[in-house]
Structure formats: structure tokens, C-alpha cells
Design an enzyme around this catalytic site. Structure first.
Site, PDB file in Angstrom:
ATOM      1  N   GLU A   1      13.199  59.098  21.995  1.00 21.02           N
ATOM      2  CA  GLU A   1      14.506  58.418  21.891  1.00 21.02           C
ATOM      3  C   GLU A   1      15.529  58.962  22.896  1.00 21.02           C
ATOM      4  O   GLU A   1      16.496  58.278  23.231  1.00 21.02           O
ATOM      5  CB  GLU A   1      15.129  58.553  20.480  1.00 21.02           C
ATOM      6  CG  GLU A   1      14.331  57.951  19.375  1.00 21.02           C
ATOM      7  CD  GLU A   1      15.021  58.089  18.000  1.00 21.02           C
ATOM      8  OE1 GLU A   1      16.131  58.635  17.933  1.00 21.02           O
ATOM      9  OE2 GLU A   1      14.429  57.628  17.005  1.00 21.02           O
TER      10      GLU A   1
ATOM     11  N   GLU B   1      13.788  56.787  25.295  1.00 20.67           N
ATOM     12  CA  GLU B   1      12.935  55.595  25.203  1.00 20.67           C
ATOM     13  C   GLU B   1      12.531  55.312  23.769  1.00 20.67           C
ATOM     14  O   GLU B   1      12.571  56.188  22.917  1.00 20.67           O
ATOM     15  CB  GLU B   1      11.680  55.733  26.061  1.00 20.67           C
ATOM     16  CG  GLU B   1      10.949  57.053  25.970  1.00 20.67           C
ATOM     17  CD  GLU B   1      10.513  57.488  24.612  1.00 20.67           C
ATOM     18  OE1 GLU B   1       9.887  56.650  23.905  1.00 20.67           O
ATOM     19  OE2 GLU B   1      10.782  58.643  24.231  1.00 20.67           O
TER      20      GLU B   1
END
Lengths: 349, 349
Positions: free
Chosen positions: B316, B173
């Protein structure tokens, strides 16, 4: 080179180099230090290299093999024949270390430093110093000269690896019964109570563990007067493959090469090396916390942090093989990430 | 499929399959269970597959992107513009997730579920449900229908990945401020005290952390009457990218695919999924313990063990990318090691 010359050549990693490497990492597109251990690894790998960028080329895992007559005391769940069987397995490519080394893109080298059985197999590096360590519960594992020779085997391997273009070494071992001398070395060199350094190895029950602790205590008692310094302690209560590992650590550091240390037994070899040359520590990457009880104590006592905790207790170099992958991840981060300038913004907080 | 149909399709992994997989592992040339966590991973991967051997093919990391108006409360060290900048970086291949995904042989897919800025870039999967979550300290992050839509985006991605031959999914994310809604979801769903679930994110100081804890408490107070079940809690105090992650977990499990969960924020998405469908847990592999304070509590409360503890706090999908490598190691062990029969000896202790 003599062992003393090797030790003389080991230099601490300059602090400025670590700082320069961290400055580069701080300029990559991520919050500072947000990659944690990966950044620490990357900084040290960068500081260790003479080149502009750190690189992992031809990583090599040296599996040192040796036997232990202390098995007579009933300290292992396996018979000594298994050492030889596993050497066949290593050379056939079917052991865990072969699988994980392939995954890491690393080569496995198997070195007979102290096997009991006389074995000659294609691919086996024959450097047998003696046919197994003697029973440490009754006397010294080997004489001083044998310990020097076994150390030199590890040093030789480091030199050969460097000459052949390897930029990353790793330790591994095979030797039924070798958690017992390792526990004795931990007890003598950390130093710490043998009741805390000895564990269940590959599967001792409660009674077996008690016996093992008693054997380690006895080994330390019996050999007390022979134990003066790291080398004499290694000769007294160590093992030939453990000496090989210590030599690989020393030789690697002398050549400026990082060395990935496997688990509990490799830790004993690394400990001998660190006591012989404290700066060797800068070159060592401890791959994992073994499930073997004394290993946690080792890291706590030495103020070190292993990369991984996967509850492994196999040895061979299996933890080191995964450690190599983590190091390759860290080096890739260092070399391949965009900088804040690339994105056209100022460096982050 | 509707969300309810997806949930209906999720089946626990049969116990017999786990046992059969462990029986195979026990027959490999190593002491039983000596590869620890690698064996647990391998057994679950084998039990999850319909094929004879587990396999990792075309692993895919989905990076869900969303913004958070709760940033107005001063809960992040970075401005929201950074979300968009990092999306450019992901698509340019220069972010940490790109580097680590390449190392893992995984593909990165970037999905706009809830970006504030209108961005159209080649490679960006446009599924924007709303232009950023609303400020949870003042009201709900989104309405129920938006939460359903964002969940469905994750479900859609899982279906697409499966149709395209991927056998392993992973979550990631990006969204400045998203540790705040994650801490709120932990507080509501574990459940636990917000003072324990909120941490420093990407770099808050002591005062910032205090403010953040107060904001999480306020978010829970303000939204109290809207929070009845996992979906309404997600809508009230969650975020769009977190909903996407929850959907990927549900969709992966419904398709029988393992999903590697990244760190603290992905953990929030996985938690929503586990509360909606408890059996989803069998399909999830938690890659790492984040340095973000509340993450340890998460694992303790849920009785879960992450594979890695590398002190990372980047998100991430970076932890998941390393987790994929560990899973590939485990699967290689399962598939490639010699058995005791191969060596011509009986199985070990």
C-alpha cells in the site's frame, strides 16, 4: 516508595489482554499480522493500558547525566568537560535529542544524577547523588547507598511523569566514558566476555579498544568480591546515570507505564532493572540496535528484538525519540484503521 | 515528455554536493557519523535540493492500483475483488496507508492504472490503461505500448506533484496477486533464481508457494522471446501498477525529487526504473525490508540498505509512510542542530 516496594508492584502483563488486543488487530482491514512489529508494539501498548484504547500522551524523555572517573584510564575519545557542555546544549535546545524529541512531540527532561561539575542551570533537574562515579578500574563506582539513591531518582521521575499525565516514558543519558561501565554491566549481568561487550564508543582506535577491554576486565576483577546481586553489581561497576535509567524502568513499570529504552548505555540500565524485576521486561520497548559492538549480543542473549537498526551510536535518547514515533504509528494503526465489518466483508486469512 | 526524454534528464547527484552536506553534518554537536543512517539520509536529501536547506514539503504517496489475471493460477490467498474493496477503503481513509500517511503528514493519491473492475469514485485518479494485466503464465502481461502508457502515468503524477509544490514522493500499490509478477521481475532483472525471489505473499501455504514458484518459472519461459530490455521485460511479466511505480521513480528523478520506495512490489517498479536509468538510484530512498522472502536478496544483489526492518508485508505504501517520517527526522537533524561553533568549541573527532 522504597525500591523493594516498587519491585513488588511490578506485574507481568496479563496474557488475556495481549490476546484481546491481537484479536482487535486481526479484525482490521489487512492480512493478519501483515504489519509485523507494528502489530506487536500495538498489542503490547493496548494490553498495558487501563483505558479502552492505547494512547500516547505527553511522552517524556529523561536524559540522566553522570560522569566517570574511569576516563583517567584513557577509555574515551572525549574529555569529561564535554558532559557539561552537552548539558548546556540540551537545555539550549540544540542537541540531537532536542531535535528528535520535537519531531516525536516529546518533552526532554535533563537530570543531574552524577555530574562531576557543579552546574546549576534553569531547567536542569538537580538530583546529584555524587560528583561522578569513581574509577571502576580501581574500586567501586559508588557505595550501595548511592546506587539506591540514584535508582530512586529514576523512580521519582517516573512517578512525577505519571502524576503530570505522561503515558509514555523514554530513557536517555549523557556521560563521557559511560560505554565502559555499560560494557562492564553487560559482562557481569548477561553475563558475557568483556572482549565481546566492549566497543569503540564514540571513536576509539584499535589500541584504545584494547585498553578499554583490559579496563573492563580489571574493573570486574577489582570489584569481584563486592558483586553479589544486581544492585551491588550496579554500585561496583555501573554509573549514576545508569542507575537513574534502571530506576526509570522500574518506576515506569510499577506505575503501569511503558518505557522506551534508548541504545547501548540505556540498555545497561534496563538490564539492571530486568535482573532486579524480570516482569519489567513487559513494559520496555527497545528502540534501536546501536552501532556499539556489544549491543547485538545483548539482544541475542536476552531474546529481544529492537525496533530499529539505523547504525546510530550517539545516545542521549536519540534512538528512543525515533522509537516513540514508531510506537505512535503503531498506536494509530490500532485506534484508527477500519475493520472488516466497516467494509462489509468477512475477516481475512 | 517522452519516456526517453525523461531518462535523458536524470542526472547523478554530484559528489561535491554530498561532501558539502556531510561537512555540515560533521560540524553539528555530536561525534562524527554518530547518527548513522540518519546522516546518510540527511546528506543525500541536502545534496538533492537546490535550496540552501533540505525541506520536506507536501509529501505525497502515490498508490498505484492494478489487477493480475495470473491469479487464475492460484497464486494468491485473496480473490481479486479485494483490490476494489481496498480502493474504497483507501478513499474512505480507513486503510493502514491512510493512518500512517496522516502520521507522516503525507497526502495519499490513489491511481487506477490497471484495475479489472470499472470503478469511478470521488478521489480516484482514473488513468486505466487496461483492465488488469493478462495471465503472465500464458503470455505477456500487456503489450509494449501499454507498458509505456502505464509508465507515463507515473511520470505524469511526478510532474503534477512537483507542480503542486511537493518535495518528496513515495510509492505504494494495491493489486491482489502482484507479488507474483514482482518475483518474476526480480528473477529477470536482478537476475536470480525464481525459487529465491518468490515468497508467500499475503499468506500462501507450502503447496501454494511451490505453485507460485512454478508459475513464475513458467511466466519467464513462456515470455522468454519477448524479453529484451527493461521495458519489454516489464510488459512481459510485470503489471500496470508496477509500471506506474517505475514511472514515478523516473519522473521524480527527472524533476530532481527524492522518491521513497515502499516494499517488495514497489521494489520491482524501482528495479525497472534503475535498469532503465541507473542514476535514478541516487533519488531513491528504500524504506523497509519486507517480510516477503525475496526482498533481502534484492537489497543484497543491489548493494542497497533499507532504512527499516519491521517485518511488514502489507504494501500500500505503509513502509514508505514510516520512511517519510525517518527522512523528516534526518532533515530536522540537518537543519536544526547546533554547531560546535554555537557551543564555542572546536569540532569533535
Amino acid at each position: 516508595m522504597s525500591i523493594n516496594e516498587v519491585i513488588q508492584r511490578i506485574r507481568p502483563v496479563p496474557h488475556e489482554r495481549m490476546e484481546a488486543a491481537q484479536a482487535h488487530l486481526d479484525n482490521l482491514t489487512k492480512p493478519r499480522r501483515s504489519l509485523g512489529v507494528l502489530e506487536e508494539i500495538a498489542a503490547r501498548m493496548a494490553a498495558l493500558t487501563e483505558e479502552t484504547k492505547p494512547a500516547v500522551r505527553n511522552p517524556r524523555i529523561y536524559v540522566f547525566v553522570g560522569d566517570h572517573a574511569v576516563n583517567e584510564e584513557g577509555v574515551s575519545a572525549y574529555p569529561p568537560e564535554v558532559t557539561t557542555l552537552m548539558v548546556h546544549n540540551f537545555l539550549g535546545g540544540g542537541a540531537a535529542i532536542n531535535v528528535l524529541a520535537r519531531r516525536a512531540g516529546a518533552e526532554v527532561r535533563v537530570v543531574d544524577v552524577g555530574m562531576r561539575d557543579e552546574v546549576s542551570l534553569p531547567g536542569l533537574i538537580g538530583r546529584n547523588v555524587r560528583r561522578g562515579a569513581a574509577n571502576i578500574a580501581r574500586g567501586p563506582a559508588m557505595i550501595l547507598e548511592e546506587a539506591r539513591q540514584a535508582l530512586s531518582v529514576g523512580i521519582e521521575m517516573a512517578g512525577q511523569a505519571r502524576a503530570e499525565g505522561s503515558t509514555l516514558l523514554a530513557t536517555g543519558e549523557m556521560g563521557i566514558g559511560n560505554t565502559t561501565p555499560s560494557a562492564a554491566l553487560y559482562a557481569a549481568l548477561l553475563p558475557h566476555d568483556p572482549g565481546k561487550t566492549a566497543g569503540r564508543g564514540t571513536g576509539l582506535d584499535e589500541a584504545g579498544l584494547k585498553r578499554k577491554v583490559a579496563v573492563v576486565k580489571q574493573a570486574l576483577d577489582v570489584n569481584r568480591e563486592r558483586m553479589h546481586d544486581p544492585l551491588s553489581i550496579l554500585a561496583a561497576v555501573g554509573g549514576l546515570e545508569i542507575a537513574g535509567i534502571a530506576g526509570l524502568c522500574l518506576g515506569g513499570a510499577a506505575h503501569g507505564l511503558p518505557v522506551v529504552v534508548d541504545g547501548f548505555i540505556s540498555g545497561a540500565g534496563a538490564l539492571v532493572a530486568m535482573r532486579m524485576a524480570p516482569s519489567v521486561r513487559d513494559y520496555l520497548f527497545f528502540s534501536h540496535l546501536s552501532a556499539e559492538a556489544g549491543h547485538r549480543l545483548y539482544f541475542e542473549s536476552e531474546g529481544l528484538r529492537p525496533m530499529l537498526d539505523l547504525d546510530m551510536r550517539l545516545g542521549e535518547g536519540t534512538g528512543a525519540a525515533i522509537g516513540i514515533q514508531i510506537i505512535e504509528d503503531a498506536v494509530a494503526i490500532y485506534n484508527e484503521m477500519a475493520t472488516f465489518q466497516d467494509l462489509g466483508i468477512e475477516a481475512g486469512a
